[in-house]
Motif scaffolding. Sequence first.
Motif, PDB file in Angstrom:
ATOM      1  N   ASN A   1       0.806  -1.233   0.000  1.00  0.00           N
ATOM      2  CA  ASN A   1       0.000   0.000   0.000  1.00  0.00           C
ATOM      3  C   ASN A   1       0.839   1.282   0.000  1.00  0.00           C
ATOM      4  N   LYS A   2       2.087   1.176  -0.415  1.00  0.00           N
ATOM      5  CA  LYS A   2       2.936   2.361  -0.506  1.00  0.00           C
ATOM      6  C   LYS A   2       2.737   3.042  -1.859  1.00  0.00           C
ATOM      7  N   LYS A   3       2.669   4.366  -1.827  1.00  0.00           N
ATOM      8  CA  LYS A   3       2.570   5.126  -3.067  1.00  0.00           C
ATOM      9  C   LYS A   3       3.981   5.328  -3.610  1.00  0.00           C
TER      10      LYS A   3
ATOM     11  N   TYR B   1       3.470   7.933 -17.546  1.00  0.00           N
ATOM     12  CA  TYR B   1       3.441   9.283 -18.099  1.00  0.00           C
ATOM     13  C   TYR B   1       4.682   9.524 -18.954  1.00  0.00           C
ATOM     14  N   GLU B   2       4.516  10.322 -19.990  1.00  0.00           N
ATOM     15  CA  GLU B   2       5.659  10.781 -20.792  1.00  0.00           C
ATOM     16  C   GLU B   2       5.981  12.211 -20.377  1.00  0.00           C
ATOM     17  N   GLY B   3       7.190  12.434 -19.861  1.00  0.00           N
ATOM     18  CA  GLY B   3       7.559  13.776 -19.433  1.00  0.00           C
ATOM     19  C   GLY B   3       8.715  13.764 -18.459  1.00  0.00           C
ATOM     20  N   ASP B   4       8.882  14.887 -17.748  1.00  0.00           N
ATOM     21  CA  ASP B   4      10.009  15.031 -16.826  1.00  0.00           C
ATOM     22  C   ASP B   4       9.511  15.409 -15.434  1.00  0.00           C
ATOM     23  N   ALA B   5      10.396  15.955 -14.609  1.00  0.00           N
ATOM     24  CA  ALA B   5      10.061  16.254 -13.217  1.00  0.00           C
ATOM     25  C   ALA B   5       8.987  17.330 -13.078  1.00  0.00           C
ATOM     26  N   SER B   6       8.706  18.063 -14.137  1.00  0.00           N
ATOM     27  CA  SER B   6       7.653  19.083 -14.075  1.00  0.00           C
ATOM     28  C   SER B   6       6.275  18.450 -13.843  1.00  0.00           C
ATOM     29  N   LEU B   7       6.153  17.139 -14.092  1.00  0.00           N
ATOM     30  CA  LEU B   7       4.887  16.433 -13.878  1.00  0.00           C
ATOM     31  C   LEU B   7       4.619  16.164 -12.393  1.00  0.00           C
ATOM     32  N   LEU B   8       5.606  16.430 -11.539  1.00  0.00           N
ATOM     33  CA  LEU B   8       5.512  16.027 -10.145  1.00  0.00           C
ATOM     34  C   LEU B   8       4.918  17.095  -9.230  1.00  0.00           C
ATOM     35  N   MET B   9       4.522  18.216  -9.781  1.00  0.00           N
ATOM     36  CA  MET B   9       3.972  19.284  -8.953  1.00  0.00           C
ATOM     37  C   MET B   9       2.744  18.782  -8.180  1.00  0.00           C
ATOM     38  N   ASN B  10       2.760  19.033  -6.873  1.00  0.00           N
ATOM     39  CA  ASN B  10       1.656  18.669  -5.965  1.00  0.00           C
ATOM     40  C   ASN B  10       1.466  17.155  -5.808  1.00  0.00           C
ATOM     41  N   LYS B  11       2.470  16.375  -6.208  1.00  0.00           N
ATOM     42  CA  LYS B  11       2.421  14.922  -6.013  1.00  0.00           C
ATOM     43  C   LYS B  11       3.145  14.547  -4.718  1.00  0.00           C
ATOM     44  N   LYS B  12       2.709  13.460  -4.089  1.00  0.00           N
ATOM     45  CA  LYS B  12       3.352  12.965  -2.883  1.00  0.00           C
ATOM     46  C   LYS B  12       3.526  11.451  -2.984  1.00  0.00           C
ATOM     47  N   TYR B  13       4.687  10.956  -2.514  1.00  0.00           N
ATOM     48  CA  TYR B  13       4.984   9.533  -2.594  1.00  0.00           C
ATOM     49  C   TYR B  13       5.646   9.050  -1.310  1.00  0.00           C
ATOM     50  N   ASP B  14       5.426   7.768  -1.003  1.00  0.00           N
ATOM     51  CA  ASP B  14       6.103   7.139   0.123  1.00  0.00           C
ATOM     52  C   ASP B  14       7.490   6.650  -0.273  1.00  0.00           C
TER      53      ASP B  14
ATOM     54  N   LYS C   1      15.593  18.721  -5.658  1.00  0.00           N
ATOM     55  CA  LYS C   1      14.664  19.527  -4.861  1.00  0.00           C
ATOM     56  C   LYS C   1      13.220  19.121  -5.143  1.00  0.00           C
ATOM     57  N   VAL C   2      12.921  18.818  -6.393  1.00  0.00           N
ATOM     58  CA  VAL C   2      11.567  18.385  -6.758  1.00  0.00           C
ATOM     59  C   VAL C   2      11.244  17.066  -6.067  1.00  0.00           C
ATOM     60  N   TYR C   3      12.188  16.119  -6.096  1.00  0.00           N
ATOM     61  CA  TYR C   3      11.965  14.836  -5.439  1.00  0.00           C
ATOM     62  C   TYR C   3      11.717  15.029  -3.944  1.00  0.00           C
ATOM     63  N   MET C   4      12.502  15.902  -3.326  1.00  0.00           N
ATOM     64  CA  MET C   4      12.372  16.115  -1.890  1.00  0.00           C
ATOM     65  C   MET C   4      11.000  16.687  -1.526  1.00  0.00           C
ATOM     66  N   ASN C   5      10.489  17.544  -2.380  1.00  0.00           N
ATOM     67  CA  ASN C   5       9.170  18.128  -2.140  1.00  0.00           C
ATOM     68  C   ASN C   5       8.051  17.098  -2.287  1.00  0.00           C
ATOM     69  N   CYS C   6       8.342  16.003  -2.986  1.00  0.00           N
ATOM     70  CA  CYS C   6       7.330  14.974  -3.242  1.00  0.00           C
ATOM     71  C   CYS C   6       7.377  13.824  -2.247  1.00  0.00           C
ATOM     72  N   LEU C   7       8.434  13.765  -1.434  1.00  0.00           N
ATOM     73  CA  LEU C   7       8.629  12.610  -0.568  1.00  0.00           C
ATOM     74  C   LEU C   7       7.929  12.810   0.774  1.00  0.00           C
ATOM     75  N   ASN C   8       7.046  11.894   1.118  1.00  0.00           N
ATOM     76  CA  ASN C   8       6.332  11.962   2.384  1.00  0.00           C
ATOM     77  C   ASN C   8       7.267  11.781   3.578  1.00  0.00           C
ATOM     78  N   ASP C   9       6.824  12.216   4.756  1.00  0.00           N
ATOM     79  CA  ASP C   9       7.573  11.956   5.985  1.00  0.00           C
ATOM     80  C   ASP C   9       7.749  10.459   6.160  1.00  0.00           C
ATOM     81  N   LYS C  10       8.925  10.062   6.617  1.00  0.00           N
ATOM     82  CA  LYS C  10       9.305   8.655   6.781  1.00  0.00           C
ATOM     83  C   LYS C  10       9.361   7.935   5.437  1.00  0.00           C
ATOM     84  N   GLY C  11       9.516   8.719   4.363  1.00  0.00           N
ATOM     85  CA  GLY C  11       9.616   8.133   3.040  1.00  0.00           C
ATOM     86  C   GLY C  11      10.998   7.573   2.746  1.00  0.00           C
TER      87      GLY C  11
END
Length: 282
Positions: free
Chosen positions: A148-150, A201-214, A230-240
């Motif tokens: 159940n991890k995103k 998806y076809e694209g780059d890190a610009s697709l990650l806006m407002n996304k969150k992952y475990d 920096k984009v990855y860090m903004n997308c990573l949940n706590d304890k990710g």
Amino acid sequence: MNIKYIGYTFKIIPKEPATEILIAELSYAGFESFVENEDGVTAYIQEKDWNSKILENIQILNSDEFKFTFKKEVIAQTNWNSEWEKNFNQIQVDNLVSIRAPFHENPIPMNIGIKYDIVIEPKMSFGTGHHETTHMMVQHLISLDLTNKKVLDMGCGTGILAIFAEMKGAKPIDAIDIDNWCYINSLENVERNNCKQITVYEGDASLLMNKKYDIIIANINRNILMNDMKVYMNCLNDKGVLLLSGFYKKDIPVIDSEVSKYSLILDEVIERNNWVALKYLK
């Protein structure tokens, strides 16, 4: 219709890691298929897409670290599936994961340890499990509880890591690649493995806006990793968990310096033939 191809056969000294880099650069220049051999690689491009300056922007050819020689020839229509089938062997990772092509027979029976059976038709995409970075990323995923991890598979190539993540219970999963062929190939492999939780998806890190992952998986070259960190860090949940590969052991200090800015802790390093895969905890 008889499609003609131009083939470049490169002899490379030393062969690795130059071959992997050369294939990546040639693919972006329009080359469609690649067949590796003991001395290097042969790359093919349709004659209609070829021009006499096709190699001018291939940066690795100007490197002082490697020696390249090549010959060019015009080739009649080729059965590419037959070519890569000759060079694609079934592999296993830690006696738990079988990675094979559709034409291979079923994996070794489950009763001797194989738990996951991944079927990949790579075509010209990257990520068959044969390359050190993909192999090590599979090893990292083996040790993680993905239930159940995103998950994000960034630079998904064939989609193999996203597919394995779903087999281990992850959901939902986003798989992203900037290359159109990789995007199409990932869609095909996702369907081939009957995956239901993966969106490609076809694209780059610009697709990650407002996304969150475990869990974020990024098996890309060092420069792109550094640029998008920096984009990855903004997308990573706590304890990710952040899994990074696509670079060499000597690059660890640079990567670690960047990741440590975001208070992540380096938890595990896997090394294979001077390539590394890093596991960070948030």
